[in-house]
Write an enzyme that holds these catalytic residues in place. Structure first.
Site, short mmCIF file in Angstrom:
data_model
loop_
_atom_site.label_atom_id
_atom_site.label_comp_id
_atom_site.label_asym_id
_atom_site.label_seq_id
_atom_site.Cartn_x
_atom_site.Cartn_y
_atom_site.Cartn_z
N PHE A 4 14.07 80.68 57.22
CA PHE A 4 14.18 80.57 55.76
C PHE A 4 12.77 80.45 55.19
O PHE A 4 12.03 79.51 55.49
CB PHE A 4 15.03 79.36 55.37
CG PHE A 4 15.18 79.19 53.88
CD1 PHE A 4 15.91 80.12 53.15
CD2 PHE A 4 14.57 78.14 53.21
CE1 PHE A 4 16.04 80.00 51.77
CE2 PHE A 4 14.70 78.01 51.83
CZ PHE A 4 15.44 78.94 51.11
N ARG A 43 20.92 103.29 47.37
CA ARG A 43 21.56 103.76 46.12
C ARG A 43 20.61 103.49 44.97
O ARG A 43 19.57 102.86 45.17
CB ARG A 43 22.84 102.96 45.89
CG ARG A 43 22.52 101.47 45.96
CD ARG A 43 23.63 100.59 45.51
NE ARG A 43 23.42 99.21 45.92
CZ ARG A 43 22.71 98.31 45.27
NH1 ARG A 43 22.08 98.65 44.16
NH2 ARG A 43 22.57 97.08 45.71
N ARG A 67 18.95 90.92 32.54
CA ARG A 67 20.35 91.32 32.70
C ARG A 67 21.22 90.50 31.75
O ARG A 67 21.17 89.26 31.78
CB ARG A 67 20.83 91.06 34.14
CG ARG A 67 20.12 91.90 35.16
CD ARG A 67 20.82 91.80 36.49
NE ARG A 67 20.04 92.46 37.53
CZ ARG A 67 20.52 92.81 38.71
NH1 ARG A 67 21.78 92.55 39.01
NH2 ARG A 67 19.76 93.40 39.60
N LYS A 69 19.97 88.74 41.23
CA LYS A 69 18.85 88.93 40.31
C LYS A 69 19.27 88.76 38.84
O LYS A 69 20.36 89.16 38.45
CB LYS A 69 18.28 90.33 40.51
CG LYS A 69 17.76 90.55 41.92
CD LYS A 69 17.63 92.02 42.24
CE LYS A 69 17.37 92.20 43.73
NZ LYS A 69 17.50 93.59 44.17
N ASN A 118 18.40 99.05 50.15
CA ASN A 118 19.58 99.43 49.37
C ASN A 118 19.58 100.94 49.22
O ASN A 118 18.62 101.52 48.71
CB ASN A 118 19.58 98.74 48.01
CG ASN A 118 19.94 97.28 48.13
OD1 ASN A 118 20.77 96.91 48.96
ND2 ASN A 118 19.33 96.44 47.34
N LYS A 168 22.88 84.80 57.68
CA LYS A 168 23.20 85.89 56.76
C LYS A 168 24.25 86.83 57.35
O LYS A 168 24.28 87.04 58.56
CB LYS A 168 21.92 86.69 56.44
CG LYS A 168 20.85 85.85 55.75
CD LYS A 168 19.53 86.59 55.60
CE LYS A 168 19.57 87.67 54.57
NZ LYS A 168 18.18 88.20 54.31
N VAL A 173 20.39 98.47 39.82
CA VAL A 173 20.52 98.00 38.43
C VAL A 173 19.15 98.05 37.73
O VAL A 173 19.03 98.52 36.61
CB VAL A 173 21.06 96.55 38.43
CG1 VAL A 173 21.00 95.95 37.03
CG2 VAL A 173 22.47 96.49 38.98
P1 ADP Z 1 21.96 90.62 49.64
O1 ADP Z 1 22.13 91.90 50.40
O2 ADP Z 1 23.17 89.77 49.64
O3 ADP Z 1 21.36 90.83 48.28
P2 ADP Z 1 19.31 89.96 50.71
O4 ADP Z 1 19.02 90.00 52.16
O5 ADP Z 1 18.80 91.10 49.90
O6 ADP Z 1 20.90 89.80 50.50
O7 ADP Z 1 18.76 88.63 50.09
C1 ADP Z 1 19.03 88.25 48.75
C2 ADP Z 1 18.16 87.08 48.36
O8 ADP Z 1 18.40 85.95 49.23
C3 ADP Z 1 16.67 87.32 48.47
O9 ADP Z 1 16.13 87.95 47.34
C4 ADP Z 1 16.16 85.89 48.61
O10 ADP Z 1 16.11 85.23 47.37
C5 ADP Z 1 17.22 85.23 49.48
N1 ADP Z 1 16.86 85.35 50.91
C6 ADP Z 1 17.32 86.25 51.81
N2 ADP Z 1 16.77 86.07 53.02
C7 ADP Z 1 15.92 85.02 52.92
C8 ADP Z 1 15.04 84.32 53.82
N3 ADP Z 1 14.93 84.69 55.09
N4 ADP Z 1 14.31 83.30 53.32
C9 ADP Z 1 14.41 82.90 52.04
N5 ADP Z 1 15.22 83.49 51.15
C10 ADP Z 1 15.98 84.54 51.56
#
Ligand code: ADP
Length: 460
Positions: free
Chosen positions: A202, A292, A338, A237, A290, A158, A295
């Site tokens: 994951f 802020r 949405r 989302k 987040n 990530k 949505v």
């Molecule tokens: P962003 O900031 O890009 O929205 P997030 O960290 O909030 O990223 O993650 C967005 C989505 O990605 C999560 O809601 C989930 O569906 C998936 N995700 C993120 N991290 C994991 C993880 N460790 N395992 C499984 N899914 C993940």
């Protein structure tokens, strides 16, 4: 309370903020790009100032132009909405230095949570569980392999500066990790100007559960319960609901407390959201905060009766929260769909253009937050979300029945939208039972591809 504020945003959220201001007797100044001259926020605000060319980089992301507009219009504060500059710590700092109140947290809190590696570390120290993963950014391929083997596949790479589901790659073995590591870095560099990535385990079939936080300057922090945002496509989302069908009262209490601890760890002020993943065994892990308004905030407003944007304005103006955790009552169920100008059955291809005709659903328990109107032309330059349909009911069953009815009533001619996909989701027996995780939508799309109801695609 403020007398006059500027809204550094566009679309439905600009309209949403203007509405809250009107009810509080605050005068509003809209800013707009040349592509948005005919937009609803421009028409609803008391004043409007053009800040540049259609591309966001030339308008909604231009800090100097927005600050000049704020100075010319002589406002006391700026509401950043979501997206654009809302999580830009430098912008919050410039506002602070120009003596303009930034309606949001301090630049220090934005910075602390904006770097997701640092955020993990900060909340972990405060006793909040985080997804097992790397201790910091992973800067070589060799280290990535070492960490992945240690925590065990599958893993997810990530972006440290990530958002909007970009810069993420899942890897099931060494070769896919090597590939994913480099693509995630390249994508992160391009999207966020920061190539730093980190690695998490994951979590398979998780639910995305987030808690809405409100915090005032006196250090009072409350949560307004959760939203289940597991219905996503490519980590973005699509549908959100509250309460989550997956949470017990006990788990809600535990997660709510953890969310408050996370906010307190950065001395958070204003509205924010703490996001968690919930695994199939009922373990939860912080993924990010987040800093802020989000949505999906209306879902929480419907079940708590608290106007989150008005609270943001009050907190920024220095008022204390008028309620404690025990005063917050949760009633009924709410769900949000949405509405994006995209073709869900053609790889979500954006579908900008003129809305030739629009009929918006109404009736008891139905709320539509949008900047659209019949004859409005959706410009191609911005996010494809054009509105949100929120339905409330005394329980989940009623809220879902109402949503099904409201989606059928919603007519948008001239552009493709996500409405037919929402209709499919609402019909799904597993969704109706509340049984779903973050991979639900992709599976539904794969399963339903050949039997897409063409009439509803045309109608909407
Ligand atoms: P962003 O900031 O890009 O929205 P997030 O960290 O909030 O990223 O993650 C967005 C989505 O990605 C999560 O809601 C989930 O569906 C998936 N995700 C993120 N991290 C994991 C993880 N460790 N395992 C499984 N899914 C993940």
């Amino acid at each position: 309370m403020f007398d006059k504020i500027l809204i550094a945003n566009r679309g439905e959220i600009a309209v949403r903020v203007i509405r809250a201001c009107k009810e509080l007797g605050i005068r509003t100044v809209a800013v707009y790009s040349k592509a948005d001259a005919g937009s609803l926020h421009v028409q609803l605000a008391d004043e409007a100032i053009c800040i540049g060319e259609p591309p966001s980089k030339e308008s909604y992301l231009k800090i100097d132009r927005i600050i000049s507009a704020a100075e010319v219009a002589d406002v006391e504060a700026i509401h950043p909405g979501y997206g654009f500059l809302s999580e830009n710590a430098h912008f919050a700092e410039v506002c602070e230095n120009c003596n303009i109140k930034f309606i949001g947290p301090t630049s220090a809190a934005i910075r602390a949570m904006g770097d997701k590696v640092l955020a993990r570390e900060t909340v972990r120290k405060a006793g909040v569980p985080v997804v097992p993963g790397s201790d910091g950014p992973v800067d070589t391929e060799e280290n990535a392999l070492k960490i992945a083997r240690k925590i065990g596949y599958p893993v997810i790479v990530k972006a440290a500066g990530g958002g909007g589901g970009r810069g993420m790659r899942v890897a099931h073995n060494d070769p896919s990790l090597v590939k994913g590591y480099h693509t995630a870095r390249t994508e992160a560099e391009r999207a966020f100007g920061n190539a730093a990535v980190y690695i998490e385990k994951f979590i398979e079939n998780p639910r995305h559960i987030e808690f809405q936080i409100l915090a005032d300057r006196k250090g009072h922090v409350v949560h307004l319960g959760e939203r289940d945002c597991s219905l996503q496509r490519r980590h973005q989302k699509l549908v959100e609901e509250s309460p989550s069908p997956a949470l017990t009262g006990d788990l809600r209490k535990k997660m709510g407390k953890a969310a408050i601890r996370a906010a307190e760890s950065v001395e958070y002020v204003n509205a924010g959201t703490v996001e968690f993943l919930l695994d199939e065994q009922g373990n939860f892990y912080f993924i990010e905060m987040n800093t802020r308004v989000q949505v999906e905030h209306p879902v929480t407003e419907e079940v708590t009766g608290i106007d989150i944007v008005k609270e943001q304005l009050r907190i920024a103006a220095g008022e204390e929260l008028g309620f404690g955790q025990r005063d917050i009552q949760f009633q009924g169920a709410a769900i949000e769909c949405r509405i994006n100008a995209e073709d869900p059955f053609n790889d979500f291809r954006p579908s900008p253009g003129c809305i030739e005709f629009m009929h918006v659903p109404g009736g008891h328990g139905v709320r539509v937050d949008t900047h659209m109107y019949g004859g409005y032309t959706i410009p191609p330059h911005y996010d494809s979300m054009i509105g949100k349909l929120i339905c409330y009911g005394r329980d989940r069953r009623v809220a879902l029945e109402r949503m099904t009815r409201a989606l059928d009533e919603f007519i948008l001619r001239g552009v493709k939208t996500t409405i037919p996909l929402h209709q499919l989701i609402l019909k799904d027996p597993n969704f109706r039972r509340g049984r779903y995780s973050t991979n639900f939508v992709e599976r539904l799309l794969t399963a339903s591809q050949p039997s897409v109801p063409t009439n509803s695609t045309e109608k909407n």
